[in-house]
Design a protein around this motif. Structure first.
Motif, PDB file in Angstrom:
ATOM      1  N   ARG A   8       1.004  -1.433   0.097  1.00  0.00           N
ATOM      2  CA  ARG A   8       0.137   0.320   0.156  1.00  0.00           C
ATOM      3  C   ARG A   8       1.019   1.169   0.241  1.00  0.00           C
ATOM      4  NH1 ARG A   8      -4.684   0.422   0.855  1.00  0.00           N
ATOM      5  NH2 ARG A   8      -6.142  -2.083   0.869  1.00  0.00           N
ATOM      6  N   LEU A   9       1.798   1.278   0.488  1.00  0.00           N
ATOM      7  CA  LEU A   9       3.064   2.541   0.663  1.00  0.00           C
ATOM      8  C   LEU A   9       3.900   2.483  -0.707  1.00  0.00           C
ATOM      9  CD1 LEU A   9       4.337   1.847   4.311  1.00  0.00           C
ATOM     10  CD2 LEU A   9       2.613   3.506   4.461  1.00  0.00           C
ATOM     11  N   LEU A  10       3.889   1.217  -1.536  1.00  0.00           N
ATOM     12  CA  LEU A  10       4.197   1.924  -2.669  1.00  0.00           C
ATOM     13  C   LEU A  10       3.494   2.282  -3.356  1.00  0.00           C
ATOM     14  CD1 LEU A  10       6.461  -1.520  -2.718  1.00  0.00           C
ATOM     15  CD2 LEU A  10       7.168   0.586  -2.343  1.00  0.00           C
ATOM     16  N   ALA A  11       2.760   1.828  -3.112  1.00  0.00           N
ATOM     17  CA  ALA A  11       1.028   1.942  -4.657  1.00  0.00           C
ATOM     18  C   ALA A  11       1.169   3.551  -3.795  1.00  0.00           C
ATOM     19  CB  ALA A  11       0.258   1.338  -4.463  1.00  0.00           C
ATOM     20  N   ALA A  12       0.635   4.042  -3.270  1.00  0.00           N
ATOM     21  CA  ALA A  12       0.938   5.208  -3.064  1.00  0.00           C
ATOM     22  C   ALA A  12       1.938   6.190  -3.052  1.00  0.00           C
ATOM     23  CB  ALA A  12       0.328   6.116  -1.175  1.00  0.00           C
ATOM     24  N   ALA A  13       2.640   5.930  -2.457  1.00  0.00           N
ATOM     25  CA  ALA A  13       3.997   6.311  -3.502  1.00  0.00           C
ATOM     26  C   ALA A  13       3.685   6.759  -4.855  1.00  0.00           C
ATOM     27  CB  ALA A  13       5.610   6.087  -3.052  1.00  0.00           C
ATOM     28  N   SER A  14       3.716   5.707  -5.043  1.00  0.00           N
ATOM     29  CA  SER A  14       3.729   5.597  -7.050  1.00  0.00           C
ATOM     30  C   SER A  14       2.564   6.295  -7.080  1.00  0.00           C
ATOM     31  CB  SER A  14       3.439   4.661  -7.798  1.00  0.00           C
ATOM     32  OG  SER A  14       4.552   2.977  -7.284  1.00  0.00           O
ATOM     33  N   PHE A  15       1.506   6.616  -6.502  1.00  0.00           N
ATOM     34  CA  PHE A  15       0.155   7.279  -7.312  1.00  0.00           C
ATOM     35  C   PHE A  15       0.517   9.240  -7.083  1.00  0.00           C
ATOM     36  CE2 PHE A  15      -2.769   3.200  -6.561  1.00  0.00           C
ATOM     37  CZ  PHE A  15      -2.605   3.755  -7.848  1.00  0.00           C
ATOM     38  N   ALA A  16       1.590   9.349  -6.179  1.00  0.00           N
ATOM     39  CA  ALA A  16       2.312  10.977  -5.262  1.00  0.00           C
ATOM     40  C   ALA A  16       3.130  11.231  -6.772  1.00  0.00           C
ATOM     41  CB  ALA A  16       2.811  10.757  -4.211  1.00  0.00           C
ATOM     42  N   VAL A  17       3.617  10.753  -7.115  1.00  0.00           N
ATOM     43  CA  VAL A  17       4.903  10.680  -8.326  1.00  0.00           C
ATOM     44  C   VAL A  17       3.842  10.935  -9.178  1.00  0.00           C
ATOM     45  CG1 VAL A  17       6.164   9.788  -9.459  1.00  0.00           C
ATOM     46  CG2 VAL A  17       6.237   9.385  -7.320  1.00  0.00           C
ATOM     47  N   ILE A  18       3.639   9.931  -9.349  1.00  0.00           N
ATOM     48  CA  ILE A  18       2.092  10.262 -11.086  1.00  0.00           C
ATOM     49  C   ILE A  18       1.795  11.969 -11.007  1.00  0.00           C
ATOM     50  CG2 ILE A  18       0.520   9.582 -12.427  1.00  0.00           C
ATOM     51  CD1 ILE A  18       1.017   6.735 -11.149  1.00  0.00           C
ATOM     52  N   ALA A  19       0.436  12.019  -9.154  1.00  0.00           N
ATOM     53  CA  ALA A  19       0.378  13.787  -9.279  1.00  0.00           C
ATOM     54  C   ALA A  19       0.822  14.982  -9.996  1.00  0.00           C
ATOM     55  CB  ALA A  19      -0.029  13.314  -7.854  1.00  0.00           C
ATOM     56  N   TRP A  20       2.383  14.304  -9.182  1.00  0.00           N
ATOM     57  CA  TRP A  20       2.880  15.071  -8.943  1.00  0.00           C
ATOM     58  C   TRP A  20       3.537  15.812 -10.478  1.00  0.00           C
ATOM     59  CZ3 TRP A  20       9.071  15.061 -10.383  1.00  0.00           C
ATOM     60  CH2 TRP A  20       9.657  16.111 -10.266  1.00  0.00           C
ATOM     61  N   GLN A  21       4.185  14.086 -11.777  1.00  0.00           N
ATOM     62  CA  GLN A  21       3.947  14.876 -13.045  1.00  0.00           C
ATOM     63  C   GLN A  21       3.231  15.649 -13.821  1.00  0.00           C
ATOM     64  OE1 GLN A  21       6.733  14.065 -14.680  1.00  0.00           O
ATOM     65  NE2 GLN A  21       8.040  13.682 -12.880  1.00  0.00           N
ATOM     66  N   THR A  22       1.934  14.977 -13.260  1.00  0.00           N
ATOM     67  CA  THR A  22       0.896  15.741 -13.942  1.00  0.00           C
ATOM     68  C   THR A  22       0.866  17.367 -14.296  1.00  0.00           C
ATOM     69  OG1 THR A  22      -0.896  15.775 -12.146  1.00  0.00           O
ATOM     70  CG2 THR A  22      -0.638  14.328 -13.656  1.00  0.00           C
ATOM     71  N   ARG A  23       1.891  18.074 -13.273  1.00  0.00           N
ATOM     72  CA  ARG A  23       1.225  19.410 -12.855  1.00  0.00           C
ATOM     73  C   ARG A  23       2.549  20.046 -14.064  1.00  0.00           C
ATOM     74  NH1 ARG A  23      -2.414  19.530 -11.935  1.00  0.00           N
ATOM     75  NH2 ARG A  23      -2.142  21.885 -11.435  1.00  0.00           N
ATOM     76  N   ARG A  24       2.866  19.340 -15.086  1.00  0.00           N
ATOM     77  CA  ARG A  24       3.457  19.542 -16.167  1.00  0.00           C
ATOM     78  C   ARG A  24       3.535  20.231 -16.801  1.00  0.00           C
ATOM     79  NH1 ARG A  24       8.126  13.972 -17.530  1.00  0.00           N
ATOM     80  NH2 ARG A  24       7.848  15.996 -19.372  1.00  0.00           N
ATOM     81  N   GLU A  25       3.536  21.114 -17.992  1.00  0.00           N
ATOM     82  CA  GLU A  25       2.969  20.988 -19.421  1.00  0.00           C
ATOM     83  C   GLU A  25       2.376  20.442 -19.965  1.00  0.00           C
ATOM     84  OE1 GLU A  25       3.110  24.358 -23.130  1.00  0.00           O
ATOM     85  OE2 GLU A  25       4.607  23.984 -21.793  1.00  0.00           O
ATOM     86  N   PRO A  26       0.453  20.948 -20.204  1.00  0.00           N
ATOM     87  CA  PRO A  26      -0.345  19.327 -20.961  1.00  0.00           C
ATOM     88  C   PRO A  26       0.908  19.097 -22.503  1.00  0.00           C
ATOM     89  CG  PRO A  26      -1.500  21.468 -20.172  1.00  0.00           C
ATOM     90  CD  PRO A  26      -0.643  21.511 -19.895  1.00  0.00           C
ATOM     91  N   ASP A  27       0.880  17.690 -22.622  1.00  0.00           N
ATOM     92  CA  ASP A  27       1.260  17.332 -23.822  1.00  0.00           C
ATOM     93  C   ASP A  27       0.546  15.954 -23.139  1.00  0.00           C
ATOM     94  OD1 ASP A  27       3.657  16.811 -25.869  1.00  0.00           O
ATOM     95  OD2 ASP A  27       3.711  14.991 -24.495  1.00  0.00           O
ATOM     96  N   LEU A  28       0.609  15.604 -25.100  1.00  0.00           N
ATOM     97  CA  LEU A  28      -0.772  13.549 -25.354  1.00  0.00           C
ATOM     98  C   LEU A  28      -0.139  13.277 -24.732  1.00  0.00           C
ATOM     99  CD1 LEU A  28      -3.958  13.100 -25.647  1.00  0.00           C
ATOM    100  CD2 LEU A  28      -3.114  13.082 -28.447  1.00  0.00           C
TER     101      LEU A  28
END
Length: 397
Positions: free
Chosen positions: A82-102
């Motif tokens: 669960r902790l590994l999954a949560a960390a992975s989701f957090a990284v993904i959320a952080w990456q989404t803040r980049r400029e929109p790119d398909l």
């Protein structure tokens, strides 16, 4: 057969599909223009961000329930993944803040969807080795619903059929692997689980296509000029900003062509605006048919057009101009050819710092072409190409 035909007609009408091109846009994204791609990327990244943040919080929070009702040996192992999954989701959320790119949006969605099936497989393997009863058995059954949660999540993304299947098929295969019956007694449960999943996938596919069709319609109305079919000025500015930044970051060339149709006002004054609109439509179609596939054609205002040529240096821009001159822009009402005064500006060669200065320079060169007699192009370094000269060279004079 008639019933199936009626169902098909009803389905495509409910999706707003009236041409084969509209159907193809829902099957594949190859014909999607930059405005729809950027808009889809922004929507997908924002929704991936929302779900990733929610999962990053809820996945480890569920451990409280595991601790209360599951054996220590089981909840401690589940807590780790669960902790590994949560960390992975957090990284993904952080990456989404980049400029929109398909491409980025697709990768982030794929990563988000991959975490849950992996978590499901690992948890299923851990739980299968345990002898559970009572409330613990109910909690174990909840874990089996995770793939269905992800399929339901797919309904919130505007995806083409090809994209939806690329995400749905791996989830389906994971479920097939996990429910594959080891004895005849498990066959009925496996079939019912797969049937429910297929049903949800069908609903999800329809929901995704509906969103995509609506988005295509809205972006098309907002981003394209109704008369000429070119990009509107507002959408064109977004593309200019993006392409200019990419050119500066990659240190690659970027050329723009600034068109102004010669003596266009005389057509409106003499023959009326309807005739002028026809001339505009033909000229814009000729330009769109002649430029490269990845180029963007913008109606900048009135009879002024801008063509954005990514990765094209001034020599390649001149080649595009020559092709347009040879193809022509149609005819005026009196039968004479439609010509234009054109200016070229290139990011690297002209050492430009922003897209506005590039447009201004191309505009200035266009006016220079107009003041020098019209029907010509002024390029980088003041190079002049006359319409008549290009035609004569083509004819071998």
């Amino acid at each position: 057969m008639k019933y199936l035909v009626k169902m098909y007609i009803s389905l495509i009408e409910s999706l707003g599909i009236y041409t084969t091109d509209q159907l193809y846009e829902l099957i594949s994204t190859k014909q999607h223009g930059m405005p729809i791609s950027r808009h889809r990327a922004a929507v997908m990244q924002s929704r991936v961000f929302f779900f990733s943040v929610i999962f990053a919080v809820l996945v480890p929070a569920w451990s409280v329930i595991d601790i209360l009702y599951l054996p220590q040996a089981l909840w401690s192992e589940l807590l780790l993944i669960r902790l590994l999954a949560a960390a992975s989701f957090a990284v993904i959320a952080w990456q989404t803040r980049r400029e929109p790119d398909l491409m980025l949006a697709r990768m982030l969605l794929a990563a988000m969807l991959a975490i849950t099936p992996l978590f499901y497989l690992l948890s299923d393997q851990i739980i299968a080795d345990q002898q559970l009863g009572g409330t613990a058995t109910i909690l174990a059954e909840v874990y089996a619903l995770l793939p269905f949660v992800m399929v339901a999540g797919l309904t919130l993304f505007p995806l083409a059929i090809s994209e939806f299947l690329s995400y749905a098929v791996p989830i389906f295969l994971v479920v097939v692997y996990s429910v594959y019956p080891e004895n005849p007694a498990e066959i009925a449960e496996a079939v019912s689980t797969l049937w429910l999943l297929i049903l949800l996938l069908g609903v999800g596919l329809f929901a995704s296509m509906t969103q995509l069709r609506y988005m295509l319609s809205q972006v098309s109305h907002a981003s394209y000029d109704i008369l000429t079919g070119m990009l509107s000025r507002r959408a064109g500015i977004e593309i200019l900003e993006l392409q200019f930044r990419l050119a500066l970051m990659s240190e690659k060339p970027l050329s723009i062509l600034y068109f102004d149709l010669d003596n266009f006002k005389a057509i409106n004054d003499t023959y009326g605006h309807d005739t002028g609109d026809t001339v505009l439509r033909v000229a814009s179609q000729q330009i769109r048919d002649t430029v490269r596939k990845g180029d963007s054609v913008i109606r900048w205002g009135g009879e002024e057009f801008i063509v954005v040529l990514p990765t094209a240096d001034h020599k390649e821009a001149n080649d595009v101009i020559t092709r347009i001159m040879l193809a022509g822009l149609g005819n005026r009402p009196d039968g004479s050819p439609v010509t234009a005064s054109i200016g070229i500006a290139e990011v690297q060669q002209d050492r430009l710092k922003d897209w506005k200065s590039q447009v201004e320079l191309a505009d200035h060169r266009m006016y220079t072409a107009k003041s020098n007699g019209r029907a010509r192009c002024i390029g980088v370094g003041g190079q002049s190409t006359e319409w008549v000269t290009a035609l004569e060279q083509s004819a071998g004079f």
